[in-house]
Design an enzyme around this catalytic site. Structure first.
Site, PDB file in Angstrom:
ATOM      1  CB  SER A 242      61.675  80.892  96.035  1.00 46.16           C
ATOM      2  OG  SER A 242      60.342  80.126  96.288  1.00 46.16           O
ATOM      3  CE  LYS A 243      60.685  88.748  94.027  1.00 41.10           C
ATOM      4  NZ  LYS A 243      61.078  89.237  92.725  1.00 41.10           N
ATOM      5  NE  ARG A 244      57.920  79.080  90.970  1.00 40.20           N
ATOM      6  CZ  ARG A 244      58.824  78.521  89.773  1.00 40.20           C
ATOM      7  NH1 ARG A 244      59.031  77.136  90.178  1.00 40.20           N
ATOM      8  NH2 ARG A 244      59.483  79.175  89.191  1.00 40.20           N
ATOM      9  CG  HIS A 245      57.665  77.516  97.131  1.00 41.72           C
ATOM     10  ND1 HIS A 245      58.700  77.643  96.202  1.00 41.72           N
ATOM     11  CD2 HIS A 245      56.758  76.611  96.439  1.00 41.72           C
ATOM     12  CE1 HIS A 245      58.709  76.593  95.226  1.00 41.72           C
ATOM     13  NE2 HIS A 245      57.219  76.037  95.432  1.00 41.72           N
ATOM     14  CB  THR A 248      59.736  87.085  99.195  1.00 40.42           C
ATOM     15  OG1 THR A 248      58.964  87.427  98.122  1.00 40.42           O
ATOM     16  CG2 THR A 248      59.787  85.540  99.231  1.00 40.42           C
TER      17      THR A 248
END
Length: 474
Positions: A242-245, A248
């Site tokens: 995920s882009k959050r963690h 990417t």
RNA sequence: GGUCCCGUCGUCCAGAGGCCUAGGACGCCGGCCUUUCAAGCCGGAAACGCCGGUUCGAAUCCGGUCGGGACUGCCA
């Protein structure tokens, strides 16, 4: 028949590592089989697609070292290779499918359809049982594919083996929207047929959509490609990347100082290996050994630590002069100004030692900032650990005195002088050198001290030793 | 919920019935080297999810079970 494979990113963001790996495997397969690698732009999402993103994706592919034989920006026998330029063709196919009875118009609201679907399901019928209508009955609305009942849809996946879907589990899905724009399933499948794609290697998330694509393909009277569904990539938290963690997009890796060869090598290892023993290999080695059929079925977790280690391996393998070229921009960024000729010469003197200690390119810059400007602030932890000990001021005073009188200024001469000095003072080398290191480089972690001093110059070295000594003694 | 996919060290990969007291890599731990940090070298801990079956013999084949994941949009 010669191999024709493709990668079809949607230009709605930067190139995602998952897509990059899919591109990589397709490229390897094409190169391993003397085939054609095609890049297509699946830009049917008019809201989010931009040419800006499209160009950035192509840039990332080039950066990774993937070249394509047909497709966006290089052209080929099939036009622009952008789906947005082929809406007429998709509508044509949609019309043909309706005419042949393989598809039908539908303009009822979603809640009504849901109710009909539910009813069919309760009665053990195909979900489209109460939904389907003869083609004359409605004009306009969406076009849905009528899933043929009867035999299961079976195919041999190069990676998964035989996969089978019952028709009753496949919805009558939309292929053409009310506004005449095709859905992904239609556009992608029509393109694969028209471009004569022989092997479709893509993420496993599309496995459940494969019967839909096969049915469209058959509806067009064409033969199906061979499918190969690649295992998905997960982030370190064990969930979908995920882009959050996680980092990417490929551009993030480039900007962080990763080398394309290292990223290429690492991505290969996510779901595939040369032989189970070899970790570092070239593109040529990979091409020589690659086969889609050897790709693992297991989802892979992206491991940033291993990528970083591998990048260090590649950094150390760079030709010294090339390393200097590559790292100069990062050094300049670190010191906030451009390097002039004399700066460059000094950097060259120490770059070999820096290279050994670099995993990510920007780190090289950080290691040599002390060479190109005053030390504004000393690393707090280093100071705490080293400078607060007894006898530090004496060491600095003595070293300043002796280095100041040193006739020859070279790493060897400095080393001899300082070792002799510490021996006379009966101070251990490890303990005695650390205060000088902090005084001269600003940190207890630095390139080797004698070489650092040699490059820094006698005057500056002595001045820094004095400056810290006077600060300590008040 | 339904359908489908997957299940070997913490992570990635090797293993396609006996070569497995399960191999390599990252990471981790310990040691050597050493002016710090790296690098390098040496050593160590660490896995076949579980239960049945087939077989003289199973990590490898079959079934079940449990677990994870994907999909289930007029997004792709």
């Amino acid at each position: 028949m010669s191999v024709r494979v493709r990668i079809a990113p949607s230009p709605t963001g930067n190139l995602h590592v998952g897509t990059a790996r899919a591109a990589l495997f397709n490229w390897l397969y094409a190169r391993a089989n003397g085939g054609v690698f095609i890049v297509r732009s699946d830009d049917t999402d008019q809201e989010r697609s931009t040419t800006e993103y499209e160009e950035r994706i192509l840039e990332s592919l080039r950066w990774l070292g993937l070249d394509w034989d047909e497709g966006v920006s290089v052209g080929g026998p099939h036009g622009s290779y952008r789906q947005s330029d082929r809406y007429d063709r998709y509508r044509e196919v949609g019309g043909q499918l309706v005419a042949s009875g393989a598809a039908y118009y539908d303009q009822r609201p979603p809640d009504e359809l849901e109710a009909l679907r539910q009813r069919a399901q309760n009665e053990g019928k195909h979900p489209g049982h109460y939904i389907r209508r003869p083609k004359e009955e409605v004009d306009g609305g969406v076009i849905r594919l009528a899933i043929p009942q009867g035999e299961p849809v079976v195919f041999d996946d190069m990676i998964r083996g035989t996969v089978s879907f019952e028709p009753r589990d496949v919805d009558d899905f939309v292929i053409l929207r009310t506004d005449g724009i095709p859905t992904y399933h239609l556009a992608s499948t029509v393109d694969d047929v028209d471009y004569e794609i022989t092997h479709v290697a893509r993420g496993e998330d599309l496995l459940p959509s494969t019967p839909k694509h096969i049915l469209i393909t058959r509806g067009m009277g064409a033969g199906e490609p061979v499918y190969a569904h690649l295992p998905l990539l997960f982030g370190t938290d064990g969930k979908k990347l995920s882009k959050r963690h996680d980092a990417t997009s490929l551009t993030e890796f480039r900007d962080a100082g990763y080398l394309p060869d290292a990223v290429f090598n690492y991505l290969c290892l996510l779901g595939w290996s040369v032989d189970g023993e070899t970790t570092i290999f070239t593109r040529e080695d990979a091409i020589a050994a690659f086969d889609l059929a050897d790709v693992s079925k297991n989802p892979a977790t992206f491991d940033p630590d291993k990528l970083e280690w591998m990048n260090g391996e590649y950094v150390r393998a760079i030709e010294p002069e090339r390393f200097v070229e590559m790292v100069v921009p990062f050094v300049e960024r670190s010191i906030g100004r451009a390097l002039d000729e004399s700066d460059l010469a000094r950097f060259r003197e120490i770059s070999g030692l820096v290279q050994e200690r670099t995993k990510l390119l920007p780190e090289a810059g950080e290691q040599v900032t002390f060479l190109f400007g005053d030390i504004d602030e000393y690393d707090e932890k280093s100071w705490e650990k080293v400078m607060t000990k007894d006898g530090v001021a004496d060491i600095l005073a003595a070293s300043s005195d002796r280095l100041g009188r040193l006739a020859q200024w070279s790493a060897d001469a400095i080393e001899n002088e300082l070792r002799a000095m510490l021996a006379e003072m009966e101070i251990g080398v490890g303990k005695g050198l650390q205060p000088m290191r902090v005084a001269v480089t600003g940190s207890s972690v630095s390139p080797p001290l004698f070489e650092s001093m040699a490059v820094l110059g006698q005057e500056t070295t002595v001045a820094r030793l004095d400056s810290v000594r006077s600060r300590l003694t008040g």
